[in-house]
Design a protein around this motif. Structure first.
Motif, short mmCIF file in Angstrom:
data_model
loop_
_atom_site.label_atom_id
_atom_site.label_comp_id
_atom_site.label_asym_id
_atom_site.label_seq_id
_atom_site.Cartn_x
_atom_site.Cartn_y
_atom_site.Cartn_z
N MET A 147 70.79 110.96 6.22
CA MET A 147 71.32 109.70 6.74
C MET A 147 71.86 109.85 8.15
O MET A 147 71.80 108.91 8.93
N PHE A 148 72.34 111.02 8.48
CA PHE A 148 72.77 111.23 9.87
C PHE A 148 71.56 111.22 10.80
O PHE A 148 71.64 110.71 11.91
N VAL A 149 70.47 111.78 10.34
CA VAL A 149 69.24 111.73 11.15
C VAL A 149 68.82 110.28 11.34
O VAL A 149 68.51 109.84 12.45
N ALA A 150 68.83 109.51 10.26
CA ALA A 150 68.43 108.11 10.34
C ALA A 150 69.31 107.35 11.33
O ALA A 150 68.87 106.43 12.01
N ALA A 151 70.57 107.74 11.40
CA ALA A 151 71.51 107.05 12.28
C ALA A 151 71.41 107.54 13.72
O ALA A 151 72.19 107.12 14.57
N GLY A 152 70.47 108.43 13.98
CA GLY A 152 70.21 108.82 15.36
C GLY A 152 70.87 110.12 15.79
O GLY A 152 70.76 110.51 16.95
N TYR A 153 71.55 110.80 14.88
CA TYR A 153 72.18 112.06 15.25
C TYR A 153 71.14 113.18 15.27
O TYR A 153 70.08 113.08 14.68
N ASN A 154 71.52 114.24 15.93
CA ASN A 154 70.69 115.42 16.01
C ASN A 154 71.30 116.45 15.05
O ASN A 154 72.33 117.03 15.33
N VAL A 155 70.66 116.63 13.89
CA VAL A 155 71.33 117.33 12.81
C VAL A 155 70.67 118.66 12.46
O VAL A 155 69.44 118.74 12.38
N ASN A 156 71.46 119.68 12.23
CA ASN A 156 70.96 120.95 11.73
C ASN A 156 71.60 121.28 10.38
O ASN A 156 72.77 121.02 10.17
N ARG A 157 70.76 121.88 9.52
CA ARG A 157 71.22 122.22 8.18
C ARG A 157 71.46 123.72 8.09
O ARG A 157 70.57 124.50 8.42
N VAL A 158 72.63 124.09 7.66
CA VAL A 158 72.91 125.51 7.52
C VAL A 158 73.58 125.78 6.18
O VAL A 158 74.09 124.88 5.52
N GLN A 159 73.53 127.04 5.78
CA GLN A 159 74.36 127.45 4.65
C GLN A 159 74.88 128.83 4.93
O GLN A 159 74.32 129.59 5.71
N ILE A 160 76.02 129.12 4.32
CA ILE A 160 76.54 130.47 4.41
C ILE A 160 76.36 131.11 3.06
O ILE A 160 76.82 130.60 2.04
N VAL A 161 75.62 132.19 3.05
CA VAL A 161 75.29 132.86 1.80
C VAL A 161 76.33 133.94 1.52
O VAL A 161 76.52 134.85 2.32
N ASN A 162 77.01 133.81 0.41
CA ASN A 162 78.05 134.78 0.06
C ASN A 162 77.41 135.98 -0.61
O ASN A 162 77.39 136.10 -1.83
N ASP A 163 76.89 136.83 0.23
CA ASP A 163 76.02 137.90 -0.25
C ASP A 163 76.73 139.24 -0.42
O ASP A 163 76.10 140.23 -0.73
#
Length: 606
Positions: A147-163
């Motif tokens: 939805m942030f992309v749809a609203a025109g934002y430039n979005v990146n998806r990240v995760q922090i892996v508790n490895d």
RNA sequence: GGCUCCGUAGCUCAAUUGGAUAGAGCAACGCUCUUCUAAAGCGUAGGUUACUGGUUCGAACCCAGUCGGAGUCACCA
């Protein structure tokens, strides 16, 4: 696309000035869609004006209604009910709305500046497979991204892996001791489940050891010495488990030794760690794929757990943080109603805060994100409050853009999920169950395309979770989640499928330029469609995808009724058919688009 | 115990942020397929919005208190 709500507010302000010679601001006025039981499309609420205009709400509504009717050609009728002014818009207005939607395919998207946004979600531990709680997290994260992309934002998806840490060491140790060289392949198991099994095995062996220990003289002595409260022996030992693990347990000692070896980069340990983690990642990847999600960048705790120390040094130098006599470093957040928080242990090693501080900085450096969203369960509310306050105190440029998208735990009908009691709902198992259910239902209808079945099953599961306000704790009933009827994903899919079926049969039928006067149902549908942008905007501003889910359902429901009542292909006139074909095409696209924001796909038939 | 959040139909959830007679779905009971797909539609029944008081034209929503539940108060994450 004109904003009709704004237009109504404008003409009302104009009217007030004209009739009462008074100035009011848009904030004084409330315009809402008209309740179904009343005639009209929009309602102007006039109670708030009564005091300023020194007149009763019904009188104000009446005179404003008269003015608006005169002043704007797109107003067809007005009606006063108490202090409510119900406004009906003209047929030609509604027709033009439809034309605009066709001309402007982006009519449903809110428009924001292309700010850079980072969304962190999923973020699992690597000692066991994903479960139901992760699914809620992942769906929320994914929808936020979309939805942030749809609203025109430039979005990146990240995760922090508790490895890293004690948990994965438990799995490693357990496999080492009891595994006899088995692999996921040799055991015929999905690889993350395989690793999870060894974690469970560790806990089992540890429990056995602990139980046996409780019978020893040493244990009884400790119990006798400490039972200042009125605890039974059983209760005492339940609480004492962690201390036993740290102080007396042989397995605990071995696991901790393994953690130390890991931190010392012992080659053999590192090799084992890499092997087991790679098994886990292969398994996670499969699950993510089934859920239809992906990431732009993964952060690994093993890389980031030492970050943040330089920030803390800098903070101490600038007197934002302080050092105690024992050498530990703290921050004082009492001015913001919080506590003192530890940032660095006296031996100089990190705590989670330290790492989070460093990771935020690193991400800012790498992505330049002006906004960072953390999708994390609400049991960590306090942690994030403190973290954000601290970053604010430190004066980082990204401090004001931090947001904790906090969501409630997922409970089962029989209560809390407890790994100790083995009632954790596994993500893969759950997906299998919904797909099976979808498959059974589909075969009754002689549908057997696996891709359609997959879409239906996943829609049922995803919609069931994402329709609930994230902030609220929710109860997940596995039986209800595979329902395909009522307020469900498949119900919405069915609306879409019905539209596609008509459009297929209609072929290229674009004749009929005669004017057509839309009926009430059609105005209502157009009204709903024109509210879509507002809804998504609210969803973005409130970080709440459930608003979109509820909107899509309301639209599908309205469409199903329309479908039942009104014939498209056998319409009474060419003009009617042409109008309706356009209308249902727009509805279908809208359903497709909004459901896509939730990660839910539409089949063409079902 | 301190702080935070929550409490809406038997169950799961809504309620356009203070607006009209609190709405949907499930479960129950009726009705509607020779129709553009019935994974649908229509109807019946179901409510003192936990309780008490307050604020005002108007409260599920704001304030105070009470009761019930959850989370947190770790040199855990």
């Amino acid at each position: 696309m004109t904003d009709i709500l704004k237009e109504i507010v404008n003409v009302a302000i104009e009217g007030v000035k004209e009739i009462y010679q008074a100035d009011i601001s848009p904030g004084d006025l409330l315009v809402t869609p008209t309740k179904k039981e009343h005639k009209g499309d929009f309602t102007l609420v006039t109670f708030s004006l009564a005091k300023a205009l020194r007149q009763s709400p019904p009188q104000i509504a009446a005179s404003l209604g008269e003015y608006i009717l005169q002043a704007r050609s797109w107003v067809n009728d007005t009606e006063v009910v108490q202090g409510f002014l119900n406004i009906s818009l003209s047929s030609s207005y509604w027709s033009s709305v439809l034309d605009e939607m066709i001309r402007e395919p982006d009519y449903w998207k809110p428009v924001h500046a292309p700010e850079k946004v980072l969304v962190e979600f999923s973020s699992p531990n690597t000692n066991k497979p994903l479960h139901l709680g992760h699914i809620r997290n992942i769906l929320l994260g994914w929808a936020t991204y979309k939805m942030f992309v749809a609203a025109g934002y430039n979005v990146n998806r990240v995760q922090i892996v508790n490895d890293r840490g004690i948990a994965i060491c438990k799995s490693m140790l357990s496999w080492n001791k009891f595994g006899e060289g088995q692999t996921p392949e040799s055991a015929g198991m999905k690889s993350d489940h395989f690793v999870g099994e060894w974690y469970v095995r560790f806990e089992k062996e540890f429990s056995k050891e602990y139980k046996a220990w409780q019978q020893t003289a040493e244990a009884l002595e400790i119990f006798e010495a400490r039972k200042e409260q009125e605890l039974t022996e059983e209760e005492f030992f339940k609480n004492y488990k962690n201390q036993y693990f740290n102080l007396y347990s042989l397995l605990g000692a071995e696991a901790k030794e393994m953690l130390l070896k890991w931190e010392a980069h012992d080659p053999e340990t590192i090799q084992l760690w890499k092997k087991m983690n790679s098994w886990v990642y292969t398994g996670f990847e499969e699950t993510y794929k089934k859920l239809g999600v992906e990431f732009d960048k993964l952060y690994f705790e093993s890389d980031t757990y030492l970050l943040g120390k330089d920030i803390i040094e800098e903070g101490v130098r600038r007197n934002v943080f302080y050092k105690k006599d024992d050498g530990s470093i703290w921050v004082d957040l009492t001015s913001q109603g919080l506590d003192h928080k530890l940032l660095l242990r006296k031996d100089g090693t990190s705590v989670y805060m330290t790492q989070d501080l460093g990771t935020a900085q690193k991400r800012y450096d790498e992505f330049g994100a002006e906004r960072m969203v953390y999708v994390v369960g609400d049991e960590q509310n306090y942690h994030f409050q403190a973290l954000f306050a601290m970053i604010g105190a430190y004066g980082a440029p990204y401090a004001k853009g931090l947001y904790h998208l906090s969501y409630g735990m997922v409970d089962l009908p029989e209560g809390k999920m407890k790994s100790r009691e083995g009632n954790v709902v596994d993500a893969d198992d759950l997906i299998d169950v919904v797909l099976k259910e979808a498959s059974d239902a589909a075969s009754e209808r002689e549908v057997n395309d696996p891709d359609i079945i997959r879409k239906i099953g996943m829609a049922a599961l995803k919609y069931f979770i994402v329709k609930v306000d994230p902030r609220k704790r929710m109860i997940f009933d596995p039986k209800a989640s595979v329902d395909l009827q009522g307020q469900t994903g498949p119900y919405i899919q069915n609306a879409y499928v019905r539209i596609q079926s008509i459009l297929r049969k209609a072929g290229e039928n674009n004749s009929g330029h005669d004017t057509y006067e839309p009926i009430e149902d059609e105005k209502l549908l157009l009204n709903m469609l024109s509210q879509c942008r507002q809804i998504i905007d609210s969803a973005v501003k409130e970080y709440n995808p459930a608003l979109i889910a509820n909107y899509a359902y309301a639209l599908a429901k309205e469409y199903h009724r329309y479908y039942h009542d009104v014939k498209v292909l056998h319409a009474e006139s060419e003009a009617a058919m042409s109008f309706r074909l356009k209308l249902i095409r727009v509805i279908g696209e809208n359903i497709l688009n909004t459901m896509d924001l939730l990660g839910i796909e539409m089949p063409d038939r079902m």
